[in-house]
Structures are given as structure tokens and as C-alpha cells.
Design an enzyme around this catalytic site. Structure first.
Site, PDB file in Angstrom:
ATOM      1  N   GLY A   1      20.306  51.470  -0.917  1.00 59.06           N
ATOM      2  CA  GLY A   1      19.651  51.818  -2.261  1.00 59.06           C
ATOM      3  C   GLY A   1      19.024  53.218  -2.821  1.00 59.06           C
ATOM      4  O   GLY A   1      18.540  53.803  -1.987  1.00 59.06           O
ATOM      5  N   SER A   2      19.761  53.622  -3.653  1.00 61.60           N
ATOM      6  CA  SER A   2      19.753  55.128  -4.117  1.00 61.60           C
ATOM      7  C   SER A   2      19.960  55.383  -5.442  1.00 61.60           C
ATOM      8  O   SER A   2      20.127  54.598  -6.334  1.00 61.60           O
ATOM      9  CB  SER A   2      20.785  55.834  -3.292  1.00 61.60           C
ATOM     10  OG  SER A   2      21.121  55.259  -2.167  1.00 61.60           O
ATOM     11  N   ARG A   3      20.313  56.627  -5.712  1.00 59.82           N
ATOM     12  CA  ARG A   3      20.769  57.217  -7.196  1.00 59.82           C
ATOM     13  C   ARG A   3      21.763  58.009  -6.822  1.00 59.82           C
ATOM     14  O   ARG A   3      21.781  59.201  -6.157  1.00 59.82           O
ATOM     15  CB  ARG A   3      19.416  57.609  -7.917  1.00 59.82           C
ATOM     16  CG  ARG A   3      19.017  58.931  -7.868  1.00 59.82           C
ATOM     17  CD  ARG A   3      17.921  59.107  -8.928  1.00 59.82           C
ATOM     18  NE  ARG A   3      18.053  60.077 -10.154  1.00 59.82           N
ATOM     19  CZ  ARG A   3      17.271  60.063 -10.824  1.00 59.82           C
ATOM     20  NH1 ARG A   3      16.061  59.612 -10.815  1.00 59.82           N
ATOM     21  NH2 ARG A   3      17.466  61.022 -12.087  1.00 59.82           N
TER      22      ARG A   3
ATOM     23  N   ILE B   1      21.484  60.951  -3.975  1.00 58.73           N
ATOM     24  CA  ILE B   1      19.831  61.078  -3.773  1.00 58.73           C
ATOM     25  C   ILE B   1      19.516  59.810  -3.192  1.00 58.73           C
ATOM     26  O   ILE B   1      19.636  58.666  -3.650  1.00 58.73           O
ATOM     27  CB  ILE B   1      19.312  61.228  -5.194  1.00 58.73           C
ATOM     28  CG1 ILE B   1      19.850  62.412  -5.788  1.00 58.73           C
ATOM     29  CG2 ILE B   1      17.835  61.359  -4.741  1.00 58.73           C
ATOM     30  CD1 ILE B   1      19.292  62.731  -7.324  1.00 58.73           C
TER      31      ILE B   1
ATOM     32  N   LEU C   1      21.477  52.641  -8.070  1.00 59.85           N
ATOM     33  CA  LEU C   1      22.147  51.604  -7.073  1.00 59.85           C
ATOM     34  C   LEU C   1      21.233  50.567  -6.602  1.00 59.85           C
ATOM     35  O   LEU C   1      20.109  51.154  -5.874  1.00 59.85           O
ATOM     36  CB  LEU C   1      22.848  52.356  -5.975  1.00 59.85           C
ATOM     37  CG  LEU C   1      24.153  53.220  -6.507  1.00 59.85           C
ATOM     38  CD1 LEU C   1      23.653  54.550  -6.983  1.00 59.85           C
ATOM     39  CD2 LEU C   1      24.977  53.254  -5.127  1.00 59.85           C
TER      40      LEU C   1
END
Length: 226
Positions: free
Chosen positions: A184-186, A154, A93
């Protein structure tokens, strides 16, 4: 534009510089600074998706849990997958993506855990097992077929908090909101070997709408973690 409730204090704080400039008569500066709360509000936007509008869900599809770009597909990255045999789908993301997360399939949350960790950039492979994260397992039985998936929120380099708003024992509908990640991540999704993956590296996903994988047609044969 609907805004997630977690965004309210951030939007208010980011509006203070513009308000201060306006109060002192610096109109041009105030106009320039007003861009900041607008950008923060956009980050916390929460658009309705197909499940929210009553669109029928195909019980055999696994939906994207997040907006973003597919950054890994197939054999799990070393040291990343839960115990058992799995396939891995990872979605990155960016700051411009919607950060509301949704469950990939309908079912019951059978486990949920949070692990503190580092804040490495989410596109790095080691972020999957070293960064702070929440992990959820959802189980379901469809046509006599046991189905189980695991997915993780995450955090990344800029993200500093995972928000998970569901709990163990809760029944979820496919594409239902489960929380968000800040800045902002995954998302990692782990599916059993018998599941057909429907995305490729670089594909863009839309949470609750994009199909990322598909279960084999239920025929009484168990499909799940080994």
C-alpha cells in the site's frame, strides 16, 4: 499467475501457520489459514501488460506508473514538487492493487535518489514530502523536443519498503518494470506545464497501459522542466 521474486519469502512465512495446523491434524483450521498465503501471493502478482506483449508505444503519451486511483491532479501540493515548474499527478495504491511499478515514458534515467522518512498514510498530502521515497528523473529527446519527467515511489502506512531495480544511465522503454512498493503506497508523477493531463480525480489507472498525460506534438520546441 506470475509472482514477483520479492514475494517468495513473505508467501513462505505466511504459509507456516497453515502448515503447522495441517501437521497437527487440524484440517479446518489449516484450510482457513491457507487464505493468508493466497492473499500475500495476490499482492505480489505481476501481470503482463501491453508493453510486455509487444504493443507499439505512442511516443507522445505518458503512462501510469502504477495501478490505483488518481488522488491529485494539476497544481502541485505545497512543498511537494521538485525544483522548477511542474504539474502533479498522484496515484494511491490500495492493498488490493498490483504493486509492480513501471516507467511512465521511454528515456534515460538521469537521476535516482532515495530519502528515508516517515510512514504516514499515503492518501495524506504530507506523505508526499515526509514519507520514505525513491525519486527518478527520466529524460528523452523526441523530434528535437527535450522531455523530462520526475516520478516518485512513496511508501505509506503499511508499506515499509520501496524496491527500485533500475539505475542511473539505464535506457527504459515506456511501461517497463522499474520495481515495486510493499503493502500500500502512492506514486507521484511530475510533468512540465506544456503537457496535457488526461486523467481526473477518482480515475482508476493500470500501470503501463493507462494514459495519464500527453506531450504536445514534437516540433523542435523544447518542453521540459524550467
Amino acid at each position: 499467475m506470475k509472482i514477483d521474486r520479492d514475494g517468495v519469502p513473505f508467501i513462505a512465512a505466511s504459509a507456516l501457520p497453515a502448515a503447522a495446523a495441517a501437521a497437527t491434524g487440524r484440517r479446518r483450521l489449516a484450510a482457513a489459514l491457507a487464505v493468508l498465503p493466497v492473499a500475500v501471493a495476490a499482492f505480489f502478482r505481476d501481470p503482463d501488460r501491453a508493453p510486455d506483449l509487444g504493443a507499439p508505444a505512442d511516443p507522445d503519451v505518458i503512462l501510469a506508473p502504477a495501478d490505483g486511483k488518481v488522488m491529485h491532479v494539476g497544481t502541485p501540493q505545497p512543498g511537494v514538487a521538485p525544483e522548477g515548474v511542474w504539474q502533479q499527478i498522484s496515484i494511491f495504491l490500495s492493498l488490493a492493487d498490483v504493486h509492480i511499478n513501471r516507467t511512465p515514458m521511454a528515456g534515460t534515467i538521469v537521476s535516482l535518489g532515495h530519502r528515508p522518512g516517515r510512514y504516514l498514510a499515503a492518501f495524506k498530502a504530507e506523505s508526499a514530502h515526509e514519507n520514505e521515497r525513491s525519486e527518478l528523473q527520466v529524460d528523452a529527446v523526441v523530434g528535437g523536443q527535450h522531455r523530462s519527467i520526475i516520478y516518485r515511489q512513496i511508501v505509506g502506512l503499511a508499506a515499509r519498503r520501496v524496491v527500485t531495480r533500475v539505475g542511473v544511465g539505464q535506457e527504459l522503454a515506456a511501461g517497463q518494470r522499474i520495481g515495486l512498493m510493499r503493502f500500500g503506497s502512492r506514486m507521484d508523477v511530475f510533468v512540465p506545464p506544456g503537457v496535457q493531463i488526461e486523467v481526473e480525480l477518482g480515475d482508476k489507472t493500470v500501470a503501463g497501459e493507462s494514459v495519464i498525460a500527453r506531450w504536445p506534438v514534437a516540433a523542435g520546441v523544447p518542453v521540459g522542466s524550467s
